[in-house]
Motif scaffolding. Structure first.
Motif, mmCIF file in Angstrom:
data_model
loop_
_atom_site.group_PDB
_atom_site.id
_atom_site.type_symbol
_atom_site.label_atom_id
_atom_site.label_comp_id
_atom_site.label_asym_id
_atom_site.label_seq_id
_atom_site.Cartn_x
_atom_site.Cartn_y
_atom_site.Cartn_z
ATOM 1 N N GLU A 68 0.808 -1.220 0.000
ATOM 2 C CA GLU A 68 0.000 0.000 0.000
ATOM 3 C C GLU A 68 0.841 1.270 0.000
ATOM 4 O O GLU A 68 0.310 2.360 -0.238
ATOM 5 C CB GLU A 68 -0.920 0.004 1.224
ATOM 6 C CG GLU A 68 -1.963 -1.104 1.214
ATOM 7 C CD GLU A 68 -2.714 -1.209 2.526
ATOM 8 O OE1 GLU A 68 -3.743 -1.919 2.564
ATOM 9 O OE2 GLU A 68 -2.279 -0.594 3.526
ATOM 10 N N ASN A 69 2.144 1.144 0.265
ATOM 11 C CA ASN A 69 3.003 2.322 0.423
ATOM 12 C C ASN A 69 4.359 2.081 -0.245
ATOM 13 O O ASN A 69 5.408 2.130 0.406
ATOM 14 C CB ASN A 69 3.196 2.628 1.910
ATOM 15 C CG ASN A 69 1.897 2.960 2.619
ATOM 16 O OD1 ASN A 69 1.440 4.097 2.612
ATOM 17 N ND2 ASN A 69 1.303 1.952 3.238
ATOM 18 N N THR A 70 4.345 1.841 -1.541
ATOM 19 C CA THR A 70 5.591 1.505 -2.235
ATOM 20 C C THR A 70 6.540 2.696 -2.336
ATOM 21 O O THR A 70 7.756 2.515 -2.425
ATOM 22 C CB THR A 70 5.308 0.988 -3.655
ATOM 23 O OG1 THR A 70 4.582 1.984 -4.390
ATOM 24 C CG2 THR A 70 4.501 -0.303 -3.607
ATOM 25 N N GLY A 71 6.022 3.908 -2.296
ATOM 26 C CA GLY A 71 6.863 5.075 -2.537
ATOM 27 C C GLY A 71 7.347 5.794 -1.295
ATOM 28 O O GLY A 71 8.085 6.779 -1.408
ATOM 29 N N LEU A 72 6.963 5.325 -0.110
ATOM 30 C CA LEU A 72 7.365 6.019 1.106
ATOM 31 C C LEU A 72 8.837 5.764 1.428
ATOM 32 O O LEU A 72 9.354 4.669 1.195
ATOM 33 C CB LEU A 72 6.516 5.568 2.291
ATOM 34 C CG LEU A 72 5.044 5.979 2.318
ATOM 35 C CD1 LEU A 72 4.404 5.504 3.613
ATOM 36 C CD2 LEU A 72 4.879 7.478 2.160
ATOM 37 N N SER A 73 9.486 6.761 2.017
ATOM 38 C CA SER A 73 10.829 6.568 2.539
ATOM 39 C C SER A 73 10.773 5.541 3.660
ATOM 40 O O SER A 73 9.701 5.304 4.251
ATOM 41 C CB SER A 73 11.385 7.882 3.074
ATOM 42 O OG SER A 73 10.686 8.264 4.256
ATOM 43 N N PRO A 74 11.899 4.892 4.002
ATOM 44 C CA PRO A 74 11.875 3.952 5.126
ATOM 45 C C PRO A 74 11.358 4.575 6.424
ATOM 46 O O PRO A 74 10.650 3.906 7.191
ATOM 47 C CB PRO A 74 13.340 3.523 5.247
ATOM 48 C CG PRO A 74 13.875 3.643 3.857
ATOM 49 C CD PRO A 74 13.198 4.856 3.293
ATOM 50 N N GLU A 75 11.702 5.846 6.672
ATOM 51 C CA GLU A 75 11.222 6.508 7.894
ATOM 52 C C GLU A 75 9.697 6.596 7.902
ATOM 53 O O GLU A 75 9.038 6.238 8.890
ATOM 54 C CB GLU A 75 11.828 7.905 8.012
ATOM 55 C CG GLU A 75 13.273 7.934 8.456
ATOM 56 C CD GLU A 75 14.264 7.706 7.321
ATOM 57 O OE1 GLU A 75 15.476 7.658 7.579
ATOM 58 O OE2 GLU A 75 13.825 7.549 6.154
ATOM 59 N N ASP A 76 9.121 7.079 6.791
ATOM 60 C CA ASP A 76 7.666 7.193 6.720
ATOM 61 C C ASP A 76 6.996 5.827 6.721
ATOM 62 O O ASP A 76 5.941 5.637 7.344
ATOM 63 C CB ASP A 76 7.268 7.975 5.469
ATOM 64 C CG ASP A 76 7.562 9.457 5.581
ATOM 65 O OD1 ASP A 76 7.366 10.024 6.666
ATOM 66 O OD2 ASP A 76 7.991 10.059 4.583
ATOM 67 N N SER A 192 12.808 16.128 3.228
ATOM 68 C CA SER A 192 13.037 14.807 2.649
ATOM 69 C C SER A 192 13.950 14.026 3.580
ATOM 70 O O SER A 192 15.073 14.452 3.857
ATOM 71 C CB SER A 192 13.675 14.917 1.259
ATOM 72 O OG SER A 192 14.196 13.679 0.824
ATOM 73 N N TYR A 193 13.473 12.884 4.063
ATOM 74 C CA TYR A 193 14.334 12.053 4.904
ATOM 75 C C TYR A 193 15.561 11.550 4.145
ATOM 76 O O TYR A 193 16.687 11.660 4.652
ATOM 77 C CB TYR A 193 13.552 10.877 5.482
ATOM 78 C CG TYR A 193 12.644 11.243 6.632
ATOM 79 C CD1 TYR A 193 13.165 11.605 7.869
ATOM 80 C CD2 TYR A 193 11.259 11.221 6.482
ATOM 81 C CE1 TYR A 193 12.332 11.932 8.929
ATOM 82 C CE2 TYR A 193 10.415 11.551 7.538
ATOM 83 C CZ TYR A 193 10.958 11.906 8.755
ATOM 84 O OH TYR A 193 10.127 12.241 9.800
#
Length: 280
Positions: A68-76, A192-193
């Motif tokens: 569901e969240n392929t584009g999130l940074s690892p932090e997010d 941006s993380y």
């Protein structure tokens, strides 16, 4: 006998996310550890599993949230994952998520980044740690594990304690190398993380590379100072640096000198230097 503390979860949940934006792909390979605390004591003390979520389910949620969240940074991504457990299971009181990233660097040809081809980057694993208690704030730190760097001069070790146990000679010209574990705690959200993490590492390396090191301790403190000055969104930075030793080889038996040119690499035993630098 009382059960004074317990938690459980799933470790080494490996997941590769591919985010497709037209022809350009972004890849993120993570190893996740998700640990839960809450109303689970009877599973330990009374063989009662009625409120306990199976560890296989914990793993499945990692994969669902990844899809569901392929584009999130690892932090997010780790923040969303932690919140999903709290939202789904009211018996959970707190969640701890730890992520280690396997880095894939984009290939370039003729100066042009390739949209979907990568090479494994073996230096260091980016890390994320998220902790959240139900009804409380979420805390998060990022960092890097086993990040190796060195310089072949502009490093020394002098004016230290000398007694009958001391054998190491002083020097103002030595090879200095380490494999660093570093974490920094976020007090604010950066734009941006990934970009901010890269800026922190670049700042650390610039201080290390471009200034004389009176000791690893000296370098670490100044590196931490510079990182805090460069990134206002972090509250502190902790660094642990085991020395990677290079022992000067004695080549006199072969009629050769050795002016800091040939060394024996070894990392056991090693010096272990650690510090945390925080805002005043």
């Amino acid at each position: 006998m009382p059960l004074i503390k317990n938690r459980y979860g799933k470790g080494r949940v490996r997941v590769m996310r591919i985010h497709r934006d037209g022809d350009r792909h972004e890849v993120s390979q993570l190893s996740i550890k998700a640990m839960l605390e809450g109303d689970f004591a009877r599973t330990f003390t009374h063989a009662d599993n009625s409120s306990t979520v199976s560890t296989d389910t914990i793993k499945n949620i990692v994969n669902v949230v990844a899809r569901e969240n392929t584009g999130l940074s690892p932090e997010d991504f780790c923040q969303v994952l932690a919140q999903r457990y709290l939202d789904t299971y009211p018996q959970i009181s707190s969640v701890s998520i730890t992520s280690h990233e396997t880095k894939w660097s984009r290939l370039s040809f003729d100066g042009k980044p390739h949209p979907h081809s990568f090479v494994l980057d073996g230096n260091g694993r980016p890390t994320v740690e998220v902790a959240v208690k139900r009804g409380g704030p979420m805390t998060m730190s990022s960092g890097v594990d086993n990040f190796a760097f060195m310089k072949s001069t502009q490093s020394g070790w002098e004016n230290y304690v000398k007694d009958r146990y001391t054998t190491i000679p002083p020097t103002n010209d030595r090879l200095c190398a380490t494999s660093m574990v570093a974490t920094w705690r976020w007090s604010g959200r950066p734009a941006s993380y990934p970009a901010t993490n890269a800026r922190i590492l670049a700042t650390l390396l610039q201080v290390f590379a471009t200034t004389y090191s009176w000791s690893v301790q000296d370098s670490l403190y100044r590196m931490g100072e510079a990182a805090l000055a460069a990134v206002p969104e972090i509250s502190d930075i902790s660094m642990a640096c085991p020395n990677m030793h290079f022992i000067l080889m004695n080549l006199s038996a072969f009629g050769l000198d050795n002016d800091n040119q040939v060394f024996l690499p070894t990392d056991e035993p090693h010096g272990q230097i650690e510090c945390t630098v925080a805002r005043g």
